[in-house]
Design a protein around this motif. Structure first.
Motif, PDB file in Angstrom:
ATOM      1  N   HIS A  67       0.836  -1.211   0.000  1.00 50.52           N
ATOM      2  CA  HIS A  67       0.000   0.000   0.000  1.00 50.52           C
ATOM      3  C   HIS A  67       0.864   1.251   0.000  1.00 50.52           C
ATOM      4  N   ASP A  68       0.662   2.108  -0.962  1.00 49.60           N
ATOM      5  CA  ASP A  68       1.319   3.417  -0.934  1.00 49.60           C
ATOM      6  C   ASP A  68       0.386   4.368  -0.202  1.00 49.60           C
ATOM      7  N   VAL A  69       0.832   4.853   0.949  1.00 52.83           N
ATOM      8  CA  VAL A  69      -0.030   5.750   1.731  1.00 52.83           C
ATOM      9  C   VAL A  69       0.177   7.178   1.216  1.00 52.83           C
ATOM     10  N   ASP A  70      -0.567   7.541   0.173  1.00 50.58           N
ATOM     11  CA  ASP A  70      -0.457   8.871  -0.428  1.00 50.58           C
ATOM     12  C   ASP A  70      -1.311   9.887   0.316  1.00 50.58           C
ATOM     13  N   HIS A  71      -2.467   9.440   0.785  1.00 49.95           N
ATOM     14  CA  HIS A  71      -3.389  10.326   1.517  1.00 49.95           C
ATOM     15  C   HIS A  71      -3.864   9.613   2.770  1.00 49.95           C
ATOM     16  N   LEU A 189       9.267   2.821   3.189  1.00 49.38           N
ATOM     17  CA  LEU A 189       9.298   4.239   2.808  1.00 49.38           C
ATOM     18  C   LEU A 189       8.647   4.445   1.441  1.00 49.38           C
ATOM     19  N   HIS A 190       7.812   5.481   1.373  1.00 48.20           N
ATOM     20  CA  HIS A 190       7.279   5.905   0.070  1.00 48.20           C
ATOM     21  C   HIS A 190       8.069   7.159  -0.318  1.00 48.20           C
ATOM     22  N   SER A 191       9.217   6.950  -0.903  1.00 40.83           N
ATOM     23  CA  SER A 191      10.099   8.092  -1.176  1.00 40.83           C
ATOM     24  C   SER A 191       9.456   8.973  -2.241  1.00 40.83           C
ATOM     25  N   ASN A 222       9.058   4.098  -4.742  1.00 38.58           N
ATOM     26  CA  ASN A 222       9.018   5.502  -5.139  1.00 38.58           C
ATOM     27  C   ASN A 222       7.613   5.938  -5.521  1.00 38.58           C
ATOM     28  N   HIS A 223       7.295   7.170  -5.145  1.00 41.28           N
ATOM     29  CA  HIS A 223       6.037   7.829  -5.498  1.00 41.28           C
ATOM     30  C   HIS A 223       5.921   7.831  -7.033  1.00 41.28           C
ATOM     31  N   PHE A 224       4.752   7.459  -7.530  1.00 40.13           N
ATOM     32  CA  PHE A 224       4.523   7.368  -8.972  1.00 40.13           C
ATOM     33  C   PHE A 224       5.492   6.397  -9.659  1.00 40.13           C
ATOM     34  N   LEU A 225       6.066   5.505  -8.873  1.00 37.99           N
ATOM     35  CA  LEU A 225       7.006   4.502  -9.407  1.00 37.99           C
ATOM     36  C   LEU A 225       8.153   5.153 -10.165  1.00 37.99           C
TER      37      LEU A 225
HETATM   38 ZN   LIG Z   1       2.538   7.655  -4.231  1.00 31.40          ZN
END
Ligand SMILES: [Zn+2]
Length: 383
Positions: A67-71, A189-191, A222-225
């Motif tokens: 899970h990418d915790v973006d929000h 980490l979601h860098s 990474n964010h947005f891969l």
């Molecule tokens: Zn992201």
């Protein structure tokens, strides 16, 4: 056109950097061959070695839910103020119209925060944890850092002291991060956007999450891969990341490097092997279900796609890595698809594990080194 598997796996192909967009966004040499949905390297390995990976308790394959915790909230007041500030700061680098629409959206959210009661649709980490506990699944949550040195308009806006409702009580994000780790899930980490080519930026981001978690972080996405074949492996090595799971697609699903097997990333800029293991991302929720980008398919079609892909992974005893965004569960389609996917996978009884667990098992028990193997094959052919 034929393809050199060694060059494919080490990423010796890349598109030039297109301004600040993802360098090899949806590009893989496999697209043109129509082989995107085939783990061609896994099959090649099995054909040559007559050996398949073995998983704990003789499970047929591994599933890595991530899970990418973006929000963490949609209406939170400070978060929307930060979003407005960020939109203004990054305005010169972005089309004014887009920045303005972002600002307007944030204002709308703030009004909602003031005048609206009831549940915040994006605060559903607790819901997600409940679903996974019911399915007896432990996943990896990639959390963003609080601060970045270089801003990008897409960067996350939550801070660790922000409070959201979590199992009915107001909790800080810091508390939630520690709770998630304590419950046997992994925190990675979601860098953020500008870390993919900058070891200092990356280290700074990782340090923040480690501080709040109270221990080392070993996995990253990474964010947005965002990933540059030439530079990112070096950034990870410098940042002491052991496992990455950024090599997938934003607008499609499939095997970006032709494999579902974990493999060691190759540092092309220094021509060196790294000890950083890639657990390739195969399936992403928004690439299938978002209405504005990607495949834009229905829930029914999405389940058919996932079924076909997991059958491929099952046939090579590989790793099916899935990304599902926590905030997306606010949409009925995403919620239904996620629970149906878990139900479907459960029937096969695969090994559900976190990114680090899969990586460790591969390193210590499976011990297949696909890069070394393909290098030898490549040299044989060259010689
Ligand atoms: Zn992201």
């Amino acid at each position: 056109m034929s393809i050199n598997y060694y060059e494919l796996i080490i990423g010796k192909f890349f598109r030039p950097d297109i301004k600040d967009y993802v360098p090899d966004f949806a590009y893989s040499p496999l697209n043109i061959l129509g082989k995107l949905y085939e783990p061609i390297i896994d099959k090649y390995w099995i054909e040559k070695s007559k050996y398949k990976p073995i998983w704990p308790d003789k499970k047929p394959y591994a599933v890595c839910i991530t899970h990418d915790v973006d929000h963490v909230s949609r209406y939170n007041f400070p978060q929307n103020l930060r979003a407005i500030k960020k939109a203004i700061k990054s305005m010169e680098k972005r089309k004014t119209k887009k920045s303005l629409s972002m600002i307007l959206e944030s204002f709308g959210n703030v009004l909602n925060y003031i005048f609206r009661n009831g549940k915040d649709p994006y605060s559903n980490l607790d819901l997600l944890i409940n679903i996974e506990k019911n399915f007896d699944v432990r996943s990896t949550f990639f959390f963003a850092p609080e601060k970045v040195l270089k801003i990008h308009f897409s960067d996350c806006v939550y801070k660790y002291n922000d409070k959201i409702y979590f199992f009915g009580k107001k909790k800080t994000i810091a508390d939630i991060i520690r709770y998630i780790a304590k419950e046997g899930f992994e925190v990675g980490l979601h860098s953020q956007w500008w870390s993919y080519n900058d070891p200092i930026e990356f280290a700074n981001q990782k340090k923040q999450l480690e501080f709040v978690l109270g221990k080392k972080v070993y996995s990253n996405r990474n964010h947005f891969l965002k990933f540059d074949n030439r530079l990112t492996p070096y950034v990870y090595k410098k940042g002491r990341i052991l496992y990455d799971s950024s090599l997938g697609f934003n607008d499609n699903i499939g095997f970006r490097r032709g494999t579902s097997y974990p493999f060691y990333l190759y540092d092309l800029s220094n021509n060196k092997k790294t000890g950083v293991m890639e657990i390739p991302l195969i399936v992403q929720d928004s690439a299938m279900l978002l209405k504005v980008k990607g495949l834009r398919i229905s829930v029914k079609k999405c389940l058919e796609y996932v079924y076909e892909i997991k059958e491929k992974v099952k046939s090579t005893s590989g790793v099916l890595t899935i990304l599902w965004h926590p905030h997306s569960l606010s949409s009925k389609n995403f919620y239904v698809a996620f629970t149906e996917v878990l139900k479907m996978l459960k029937e096969d009884d695969p090994w559900f594990a976190t990114v680090a667990e899969v990586g460790e098992w591969w390193k210590n028990e499976v011990k297949i080194n696909i890069v070394d193997f393909l290098e030898e094959e490549f040299n044989k052919k060259e010689g």
